[in-house]
Write an enzyme that holds these catalytic residues in place. Structure first.
Site, PDB file in Angstrom:
ATOM      1  CG  ASN A 214      -2.274  -0.824   0.885  1.00  0.00           C
ATOM      2  OD1 ASN A 214      -2.433  -1.376  -0.097  1.00  0.00           O
ATOM      3  ND2 ASN A 214      -3.078  -0.991   1.891  1.00  0.00           N
ATOM      4  CB  ILE A 256       1.997   7.245 -12.744  1.00  0.00           C
ATOM      5  CG1 ILE A 256       1.741   6.658 -14.308  1.00  0.00           C
ATOM      6  CG2 ILE A 256       2.979   6.543 -12.022  1.00  0.00           C
ATOM      7  CD1 ILE A 256       3.085   6.872 -15.252  1.00  0.00           C
ATOM      8  N   GLY A 259      -4.636  13.662  -9.775  1.00  0.00           N
ATOM      9  CA  GLY A 259      -5.605  13.508  -9.254  1.00  0.00           C
ATOM     10  C   GLY A 259      -5.849  14.209  -8.081  1.00  0.00           C
ATOM     11  N   GLY A 263      -7.647   8.076  -1.478  1.00  0.00           N
ATOM     12  CA  GLY A 263      -8.651   8.133  -0.365  1.00  0.00           C
ATOM     13  C   GLY A 263      -8.866   6.757  -0.076  1.00  0.00           C
ATOM     14  CB  CYS A 266      -6.673   0.308   2.021  1.00  0.00           C
ATOM     15  SG  CYS A 266      -7.670  -1.036   2.473  1.00  0.00           S
ATOM     16  NE  ARG A 334     -14.365   2.082   4.773  1.00  0.00           N
ATOM     17  CZ  ARG A 334     -14.206   0.792   5.081  1.00  0.00           C
ATOM     18  NH1 ARG A 334     -13.945   0.430   6.143  1.00  0.00           N
ATOM     19  NH2 ARG A 334     -14.583  -0.139   3.936  1.00  0.00           N
TER      20      ARG A 334
HETATM   21  N1  LIG Z   1     -11.795  -2.482   2.281  1.00  0.00           N
HETATM   22  C1  LIG Z   1     -10.743  -2.968   1.616  1.00  0.00           C
HETATM   23  O1  LIG Z   1     -10.690  -2.689   0.203  1.00  0.00           O
HETATM   24  C2  LIG Z   1      -9.665  -3.638   2.235  1.00  0.00           C
HETATM   25  C3  LIG Z   1      -8.772  -4.409   1.399  1.00  0.00           C
HETATM   26  C4  LIG Z   1      -7.560  -4.968   1.870  1.00  0.00           C
HETATM   27  C5  LIG Z   1      -7.507  -5.300   3.233  1.00  0.00           C
HETATM   28  N2  LIG Z   1      -8.525  -4.605   4.011  1.00  0.00           N
HETATM   29  C6  LIG Z   1      -8.483  -4.634   5.355  1.00  0.00           C
HETATM   30  O2  LIG Z   1      -9.429  -5.624   5.884  1.00  0.00           O
HETATM   31  C7  LIG Z   1      -9.968  -5.172   7.000  1.00  0.00           C
HETATM   32  C8  LIG Z   1     -11.495  -5.088   7.111  1.00  0.00           C
HETATM   33  O3  LIG Z   1     -11.728  -3.936   6.008  1.00  0.00           O
HETATM   34  P1  LIG Z   1     -13.161  -3.733   5.633  1.00  0.00           P
HETATM   35  O4  LIG Z   1     -13.139  -2.687   4.600  1.00  0.00           O
HETATM   36  O5  LIG Z   1     -13.712  -5.142   5.140  1.00  0.00           O
HETATM   37  O6  LIG Z   1     -13.802  -3.399   6.932  1.00  0.00           O
HETATM   38  P2  LIG Z   1     -15.429  -3.113   7.114  1.00  0.00           P
HETATM   39  O7  LIG Z   1     -15.565  -1.870   8.079  1.00  0.00           O
HETATM   40  O8  LIG Z   1     -16.238  -2.845   5.886  1.00  0.00           O
HETATM   41  O9  LIG Z   1     -15.904  -4.396   7.860  1.00  0.00           O
HETATM   42  C9  LIG Z   1     -15.529  -4.847   9.229  1.00  0.00           C
HETATM   43  C10 LIG Z   1     -16.616  -5.362  10.032  1.00  0.00           C
HETATM   44  O10 LIG Z   1     -16.173  -6.087  10.994  1.00  0.00           O
HETATM   45  C11 LIG Z   1     -17.465  -6.299  11.885  1.00  0.00           C
HETATM   46  N3  LIG Z   1     -16.831  -6.499  13.247  1.00  0.00           N
HETATM   47  C12 LIG Z   1     -16.436  -5.517  14.211  1.00  0.00           C
HETATM   48  N4  LIG Z   1     -15.775  -6.244  15.302  1.00  0.00           N
HETATM   49  C13 LIG Z   1     -16.219  -7.492  15.200  1.00  0.00           C
HETATM   50  C14 LIG Z   1     -16.391  -8.521  16.212  1.00  0.00           C
HETATM   51  N5  LIG Z   1     -15.854  -8.520  17.326  1.00  0.00           N
HETATM   52  N6  LIG Z   1     -17.016  -9.652  15.781  1.00  0.00           N
HETATM   53  C15 LIG Z   1     -17.509  -9.732  14.365  1.00  0.00           C
HETATM   54  N7  LIG Z   1     -17.789  -8.549  13.590  1.00  0.00           N
HETATM   55  C16 LIG Z   1     -16.998  -7.568  14.029  1.00  0.00           C
HETATM   56  C17 LIG Z   1     -17.938  -4.737  11.719  1.00  0.00           C
HETATM   57  O11 LIG Z   1     -19.257  -5.028  12.285  1.00  0.00           O
HETATM   58  C18 LIG Z   1     -17.859  -4.784  10.243  1.00  0.00           C
HETATM   59  O12 LIG Z   1     -18.936  -5.269   9.649  1.00  0.00           O
HETATM   60  C19 LIG Z   1      -9.213  -4.018   7.599  1.00  0.00           C
HETATM   61  O13 LIG Z   1      -7.899  -4.278   8.286  1.00  0.00           O
HETATM   62  C20 LIG Z   1      -8.721  -3.388   6.408  1.00  0.00           C
HETATM   63  O14 LIG Z   1      -7.463  -2.449   6.457  1.00  0.00           O
HETATM   64  C21 LIG Z   1      -9.805  -3.902   3.382  1.00  0.00           C
END
Ligand SMILES: NC(=O)c1ccc[n+]([C@@H]2O[C@H](COP(=O)([O-])OP(=O)(O)OC[C@H]3O[C@@H](n4cnc5c(N)ncnc54)[C@H](O)[C@@H]3O)[C@@H](O)[C@H]2O)c1
Length: 441
Positions: A214, A256, A259, A263, A266, A334
């Site tokens: 990232n 590249i 913009g 955001g 991540c 976000r």
């Molecule tokens: N969104 C992306 O594009 C992306 C890509 C790669 C990695 N990640 C990583 O993956 C992780 C999750 O990201 P996301 O975007 O899916 O988050 P998100 O906020 O969309 O989802 C997280 C979910 O976890 C749930 N949660 C929280 N505490 C909990 C618990 N104790 N038990 C059960 N569920 C619980 C929340 O209610 C929520 O629904 C993060 O660490 C993020 O950095 C995200």
């Protein structure tokens, strides 16, 4: 295999649906009972192309289940994925409270040998903390159940998440036991067109790989935005420069495009967390800190262009915004540049009319909630009626070839500001439209 996915957000839900699609029995768990209720009614709480169809199909086939009860889900599972959020904490570091609370619950509820897979993006050393937390709970239970902790960072891109998960460039797995590595290989095998795409390493390196990836991508974006800002000063066109440098295979065209800054859920938090990880280990990450500083400033470049054209005091002006999501193909807002641009314009007295194909609900209910003078409309052309300019902020395809006759008919003054990072170079001067974009004065 029988799998539990804990956290049913963007990553958890996509992973769960894709594992189920390959014939595994998957239970997605979340503490958000409203989300689980919706999922059980067939309502998908997020927008991601292809996700709804895949979820509904696998629920119907009895491969995919949703529950708030982790204890029930764990009863038959061999593998439990942790996919909860790791948001930015007050000091900029990754907030591990959700990951560690899940670890504690796993220690309380697991009934048989389990592989616990950390899919959330977490700082180096988190697997050790997860392991210690689970073990502590097992000790309280006087249990000698065996478990492994594995790191399996996720690289999917929102907007193309299903495709990325089904056809990954690579699957990184950090493991310290042959047993867990073998199981992970077995699980991912159907997704790999080429076995070299399964990359096994030690746990700490796997945790670090996600942050390095990232930070590298964010660096490319900030680098190009800095070049774009210099281009504007010296009378060059960043778009032409982009084409000129991207043709060099060592550089390439991806990431590249100048913009309005990066955001999303991540890059902002992961870049910040990496500088924090470095600092905690007595290292000053100068380059990565600069990447973040450039991005913070970049989010307001388009607002600055509007101010230069319409003046410091924007009261009495209305701006039509096309695009709120941080990128196309998602409703995720976000850290979207649109939040910063809109707040700055409103702060200076402007009125806003806004359109986005998917993100209006998120904007209204969460990210711009309470911000005055924003009118959300469901037609992109209605946004332009009586507006002083059109401001483009997300590269949705439907904005690529707009009806310029309508744009001219509805706008009070024929001005377009383009903050997208994959714009079409329209020849707008010929059409009598003033056109401002990033990277060209
Ligand atoms: N969104 C992306 O594009 C992306 C890509 C790669 C990695 N990640 C990583 O993956 C992780 C999750 O990201 P996301 O975007 O899916 O988050 P998100 O906020 O969309 O989802 C997280 C979910 O976890 C749930 N949660 C929280 N505490 C909990 C618990 N104790 N038990 C059960 N569920 C619980 C929340 O209610 C929520 O629904 C993060 O660490 C993020 O950095 C995200």
């Amino acid at each position: 295999m029988n799998i539990t996915i804990i956290g049913s957000g963007y990553v958890g839900l996509v992973s769960g649906a894709c594992f189920a699609e390959m014939g595994n029995i998957v239970t997605c768990v979340d503490i958000d009972s409203v989300k689980i209720k919706k999922l059980n009614q067939g309502i998908i709480p997020i927008f991601e192309p292809g996700l709804e169809m895949m979820v509904l199909k696998n629920v119907k086939n009895k491969n995919l289940f949703f529950t708030t009860k982790l204890n029930v889900a764990l009863q038959n599972s061999e593998i439990a994925f942790i996919a909860v959020g790791t948001p930015m904490g007050d000091d900029g570091s990754a907030d591990l409270q959700y990951v560690l609370s899940v670890a504690l619950n796993i220690g309380q509820f697991m009934q048989k040998r389990l592989i616990v897979v950390d899919k959330s993006t977490v700082p180096v050393g988190t697997a050790d903390k997860v392991k210690a937390t689970i073990q502590k709970e097992l000790d309280v239970r006087n249990s000698d159940l065996h478990f492994d902790v594995v790191s399996n960072p996720e690289f999917l891109k929102e907007g193309a998440a299903i495709d990325d998960f089904m056809n990954p460039d690579r699957v990184v797995v950090g493991a310290d036991s042959e047993f867990s590595l073998k199981k992970m290989k077995e699980l991912y095998n159907p997704f790999l067109s080429d076995q070299d795409r399964f990359i096994a390493m030690d746990i700490r390196s796997a945790e670090m790989t996600k942050y390095a990836a990232n930070a590298m991508l964010a660096t490319k974006i900030s680098f190009m935005n800095e070049i774009a800002n210099i281009c504007e000063k010296v009378g060059a066109d960043a778009n032409q420069v982009r084409i000129g440098i991207g043709s060099d295979q060592r550089i390439g065209y991806s990431f590249i495009n100048p913009g309005a800054g990066y955001g999303g859920s991540c890059f902002p938090k992961d870049v910040k967390a990496l500088t924090k990880i470095a600092k905690e280990n007595s290292y000053t990450a100068q380059l990565i800190t600069a990447v973040e500083d450039v991005n913070d400033a970049q989010k307001l470049v388009i607002a600055q262009k509007i101010i230069t054209r319409f003046g410091e005091d924007l009261s009495g002006f209305t701006f039509g915004i096309w695009g709120l999501a941080f990128k196309p193909g998602t409703d995720d807002m976000r850290e979207a540049p649109s939040i910063y641009v809109i707040k700055e314009l409103v702060r200076r007295g402007a009125k806003i009319k806004a359109y986005d194909p998917k993100a209006i609900y998120e904007a209204k209910e969460h990210y711009l909630k309470g911000v005055q003078n924003i009118n959300y409309l469901s037609s992109k052309y209605d946004v332009l009626k009586d507006s002083d300019a059109l401001v483009l902020l997300t590269e949705w395809k439907e904005f690529h070839s707009p009806d310029f006759t309508k744009i001219k008919k509805y706008l009070k003054t024929h001005v377009i500001f383009d903050g997208r990072n994959q714009y079409i170079t329209y020849n707008l001067e010929k059409r009598g439209i003033e056109y401002f974009r990033i990277g060209k004065k």
